[in-house]
Design an enzyme around this catalytic site. Structure first.
Site, PDB file in Angstrom:
ATOM      1  N   GLN A  85       0.786  -1.242   0.000  1.00 16.50           N
ATOM      2  CA  GLN A  85       0.000   0.000   0.000  1.00 16.50           C
ATOM      3  C   GLN A  85       0.819   1.294   0.000  1.00 16.50           C
ATOM      4  O   GLN A  85       0.507   2.221  -0.751  1.00 16.50           O
ATOM      5  CB  GLN A  85      -0.946   0.015   1.211  1.00 16.50           C
ATOM      6  CG  GLN A  85      -1.845   1.229   1.229  1.00 16.50           C
ATOM      7  CD  GLN A  85      -2.797   1.326   2.413  1.00 16.50           C
ATOM      8  OE1 GLN A  85      -3.384   2.356   2.639  1.00 16.50           O
ATOM      9  NE2 GLN A  85      -2.982   0.265   3.166  1.00 16.50           N
ATOM     10  N   SER A  86       1.852   1.367   0.840  1.00 21.50           N
ATOM     11  CA  SER A  86       2.498   2.687   1.032  1.00 21.50           C
ATOM     12  C   SER A  86       3.100   3.220  -0.264  1.00 21.50           C
ATOM     13  O   SER A  86       2.797   4.352  -0.676  1.00 21.50           O
ATOM     14  CB  SER A  86       3.573   2.583   2.117  1.00 21.50           C
ATOM     15  OG  SER A  86       4.620   1.743   1.685  1.00 21.50           O
ATOM     16  N   ASP A  93      12.096 -10.505 -14.031  1.00 16.61           N
ATOM     17  CA  ASP A  93      12.750 -11.200 -12.924  1.00 16.61           C
ATOM     18  C   ASP A  93      14.076 -10.489 -12.672  1.00 16.61           C
ATOM     19  O   ASP A  93      15.038 -10.669 -13.421  1.00 16.61           O
ATOM     20  CB  ASP A  93      12.980 -12.677 -13.268  1.00 16.61           C
ATOM     21  CG  ASP A  93      13.676 -13.420 -12.124  1.00 16.61           C
ATOM     22  OD1 ASP A  93      14.070 -12.762 -11.123  1.00 16.61           O
ATOM     23  OD2 ASP A  93      13.845 -14.649 -12.227  1.00 16.61           O
ATOM     24  N   THR A  94      14.111  -9.714 -11.639  1.00 19.94           N
ATOM     25  CA  THR A  94      15.292  -8.867 -11.416  1.00 19.94           C
ATOM     26  C   THR A  94      16.445  -9.650 -10.803  1.00 19.94           C
ATOM     27  O   THR A  94      17.515  -9.091 -10.582  1.00 19.94           O
ATOM     28  CB  THR A  94      14.938  -7.684 -10.493  1.00 19.94           C
ATOM     29  OG1 THR A  94      14.458  -8.220  -9.260  1.00 19.94           O
ATOM     30  CG2 THR A  94      13.898  -6.801 -11.113  1.00 19.94           C
ATOM     31  N   LYS A  95      16.212 -10.928 -10.537  1.00 18.49           N
ATOM     32  CA  LYS A  95      17.323 -11.735 -10.033  1.00 18.49           C
ATOM     33  C   LYS A  95      17.953 -12.540 -11.176  1.00 18.49           C
ATOM     34  O   LYS A  95      18.982 -13.182 -10.995  1.00 18.49           O
ATOM     35  CB  LYS A  95      16.851 -12.623  -8.893  1.00 18.49           C
ATOM     36  CG  LYS A  95      16.541 -11.772  -7.650  1.00 18.49           C
ATOM     37  CD  LYS A  95      16.249 -12.564  -6.420  1.00 18.49           C
ATOM     38  CE  LYS A  95      16.087 -11.609  -5.241  1.00 18.49           C
ATOM     39  NZ  LYS A  95      15.375 -12.209  -4.123  1.00 18.49           N
ATOM     40  N   ASN A 128       9.518   0.277  -2.044  1.00 15.76           N
ATOM     41  CA  ASN A 128       9.248   0.086  -0.611  1.00 15.76           C
ATOM     42  C   ASN A 128       9.456  -1.378  -0.231  1.00 15.76           C
ATOM     43  O   ASN A 128       8.642  -1.992   0.430  1.00 15.76           O
ATOM     44  CB  ASN A 128       7.849   0.576  -0.220  1.00 15.76           C
ATOM     45  CG  ASN A 128       6.731  -0.257  -0.785  1.00 15.76           C
ATOM     46  OD1 ASN A 128       6.737  -0.557  -1.975  1.00 15.76           O
ATOM     47  ND2 ASN A 128       5.775  -0.646   0.037  1.00 15.76           N
ATOM     48  N   ALA A 180      11.619  -4.402   1.731  1.00 17.59           N
ATOM     49  CA  ALA A 180      12.227  -4.498   3.064  1.00 17.59           C
ATOM     50  C   ALA A 180      13.640  -3.926   2.986  1.00 17.59           C
ATOM     51  O   ALA A 180      14.260  -3.932   1.912  1.00 17.59           O
ATOM     52  CB  ALA A 180      12.250  -5.953   3.501  1.00 17.59           C
ATOM     53  N   VAL A 187       7.933  -3.515   8.236  1.00 22.27           N
ATOM     54  CA  VAL A 187       6.861  -2.763   8.906  1.00 22.27           C
ATOM     55  C   VAL A 187       5.593  -2.731   8.057  1.00 22.27           C
ATOM     56  O   VAL A 187       5.659  -2.529   6.843  1.00 22.27           O
ATOM     57  CB  VAL A 187       7.332  -1.320   9.212  1.00 22.27           C
ATOM     58  CG1 VAL A 187       6.182  -0.448   9.648  1.00 22.27           C
ATOM     59  CG2 VAL A 187       8.403  -1.340  10.307  1.00 22.27           C
ATOM     60  N   ASP A 197       0.607   3.807   6.008  1.00 21.21           N
ATOM     61  CA  ASP A 197       0.879   3.471   4.603  1.00 21.21           C
ATOM     62  C   ASP A 197       0.556   4.634   3.663  1.00 21.21           C
ATOM     63  O   ASP A 197       1.436   5.201   3.031  1.00 21.21           O
ATOM     64  CB  ASP A 197       0.022   2.267   4.190  1.00 21.21           C
ATOM     65  CG  ASP A 197       0.620   0.955   4.670  1.00 21.21           C
ATOM     66  OD1 ASP A 197       1.836   0.924   4.926  1.00 21.21           O
ATOM     67  OD2 ASP A 197      -0.112  -0.032   4.773  1.00 21.21           O
ATOM     68  N   GLY A 201      -7.599  20.365  19.146  1.00 20.55           N
ATOM     69  CA  GLY A 201      -7.283  21.794  19.103  1.00 20.55           C
ATOM     70  C   GLY A 201      -7.821  22.528  20.315  1.00 20.55           C
ATOM     71  O   GLY A 201      -8.121  21.930  21.353  1.00 20.55           O
ATOM     72  N   GLN A 203     -10.643  24.154  20.579  1.00 20.63           N
ATOM     73  CA  GLN A 203     -12.109  24.252  20.632  1.00 20.63           C
ATOM     74  C   GLN A 203     -12.660  22.892  21.049  1.00 20.63           C
ATOM     75  O   GLN A 203     -12.564  21.933  20.284  1.00 20.63           O
ATOM     76  CB  GLN A 203     -12.687  24.632  19.255  1.00 20.63           C
ATOM     77  CG  GLN A 203     -12.062  25.868  18.634  1.00 20.63           C
ATOM     78  CD  GLN A 203     -12.490  27.161  19.322  1.00 20.63           C
ATOM     79  OE1 GLN A 203     -13.376  27.169  20.179  1.00 20.63           O
ATOM     80  NE2 GLN A 203     -11.857  28.254  18.962  1.00 20.63           N
TER      81      GLN A 203
END
Ligand code: COA
Length: 415
Positions: A17-18, A73-75, A96, A98, A137, A168, A247, A249
């Site tokens: 999500q983040s 496939d970045t490996k 994002n 780990a 996280v 996130d 706040g 109020q």
């Protein structure tokens, strides 16, 4: 009409999500967002919380609009070369993973700089440098570690996390601002830079008023606008304040007509000082306007519980919408507690593009939240999220690969 970020190309290495909230915003502002996913699987949210078998989940579709999807496939050594070509073509890499995952892939900051010194590398991590920097996280971990949970909920109950995804989506927003700021600085320096938004920091930034209160508490031992005053006890740390306003109020959530059966028949009511006399008139307590025990904000502070109980006797005779209508006539600040059902059906939110109906080839029509930030010269058109790898061939061709090379890379499992 042109878009604010026309011409900006984003290598979107985000998932869950983040990160995706950040790159979705950039896409809505006109950036070309190329989402790199793992072949066969893709962003894990494609299959999380599915409501229709074998169809991209709402979790995924609602966070990945206006993007293109390529699978690499970045490996795989040849896959790495494709990624290098993308790094050379793009302005921003957003990730994002780990901590350390990008380095383990072989794409350290130094290597990326070699490939493209103008590249901005933007990361969401759970924590900034320090004792927790290596931790994975998720949303609620950030809400707890950023100070939100300890200050949310009621005094006699446990810490509570919020439905708003401040860890996130909140951090995604912070990161997006960092990215456009770095892009702006690059117009002067010609250089890229690293942008880090840690989720703990993002949550704490949104809890700024609670750190304010921590220092007030340490100085005076008491915070008069908190429900603990005057009968409860204050400890060493900012307590949970229930529904009290953050706040100056005082405010509280009050029951409205129908509360016995409708869990959302409530209204947020603010006893704003300048309209105190009007509040007294509306609820039929005219004498409070001049009674020295009630006439000033300071006199009211120790009596807030009784005051809100009296106001509630009035709100319980009205539906939340009736109360809203009456109170707004007198400029008394208040807000109905709207359910997600009511929000989804609200015509004005459809008209402004804040709630949008989108058509998807395998899912059909669904609702999403559109761009909450409206630019007059860069209107947002919400387009459906991409299918997994839908744009692999298209993007590879743009990188200069021939159809034969593309099919060889596919056979090698690189794309
Ligand atoms: N091809 C090959 N491998 C790929 C790939 C691709 N296209 N895309 C990702 N990977 C690999 C990564 O290289 C990494 O491998 P490694 O662990 O061997 O280095 C792995 O997939 C996935 O990374 P990771 O980020 O560890 O996924 P996870 O599912 O284990 O953890 C999070 C998920 C969210 C906990 C973690 O990514 C995280 O802490 N992110 C930072 C904070 C954050 O954004 N959290 C909020 C999420 S909403």
């Amino acid at each position: 009409m042109g878009k604010a970020l026309d011409g900006v190309r984003i290598l979107d290495f985000t998932h869950v999500q983040s990160g995706p909230t950040c790159t979705q915003l950039l896409a809505w502002f006109g950036a070309d967002v190329i989402k790199v996913e793992r072949a066969g699987a893709g962003d894990i949210t494609r299959e999380q919380l599915r409501d229709i078998p074998d169809v991209d989940s709402l979790y995924f579709t609602m966070l990945n609009h206006n993007k293109r999807s390529v699978t690499i496939d970045t490996k795989n050594p040849e896959g790495k070369q494709v990624l290098e070509a993308l790094i050379q073509k793009c302005d921003v890499l957003v990730e994002n993973f780990a901590p350390g995952a990008l380095d383990r892939m072989g794409f350290t900051w130094e290597r990326i700089q070699e490939l493209n010194p103008r590249m901005i590398v933007a990361s969401v991590k759970g924590f900034g440098p320090g004792p927790y920097e290596d931790c994975k996280v998720y949303e609620n971990v950030a809400q707890c570690a950023g100070g939100a949970a300890s200050t949310t909920g009621f005094d006699d109950g446990p810490p509570v996390v919020s439905g708003a995804q401040i860890g996130d989506s909140g951090t995604g927003l912070h990161l997006a601002l960092g990215i456009v700021t770095a892009l702006y600085q690059r117009t002067q320096t010609g250089r890229g830079q690293r942008v880090l938004a840690a989720m703990q920091d993002g949550v704490l930034n949104l809890c700024r008023v609670k750190l304010r209160d921590q220092q007030r508490l340490e100085r005076t031992g008491v915070m008069k606008e908190y429900p603990q005053y005057p009968n409860g006890k204050f400890g060493e740390a900012v307590p949970r304040a229930g529904n009290a306003s953050g706040g100056g109020q005082p405010g509280w959530i009050l029951k409205c007509k129908g509360w016995e059966t409708d869990p959302n028949a409530y209204i947020y009511f603010i006893t704003q000082a300048p309209v105190w006399a009007k509040i007294c008139n509306v609820i039929g307590k005219e004498e409070w306007a001049t009674d020295p025990d009630y006439a000033t904000p300071a006199a009211r502070l120790p009596r807030l519980k009784d005051i809100f109980a009296e106001i509630e006797r009035w709100t319980m005779t009205k539906t939340k919408f009736e109360a809203m209508q009456i109170l707004n006539k007198y400029d008394i600040p208040c807000g109905p507690i709207l359910s997600m059902k009511e929000i989804a059906e609200e015509p004005s939110l459809r008209q402004t593009g804040t709630i949008v109906e989108v058509d998807h080839p395998t899912r059909g029509k669904y609702l999403t939240v559109g761009n909450p930030i409206k630019l007059s010269d860069s209107p947002t058109e919400v387009k459906r999220s991409p299918l997994l790898g839908e744009h692999t061939d298209e993007v590879m061709a743009e990188l200069g690969y021939s159809p034969e090379q593309i099919s060889a890379l596919r056979t090698a499992g690189a794309i």
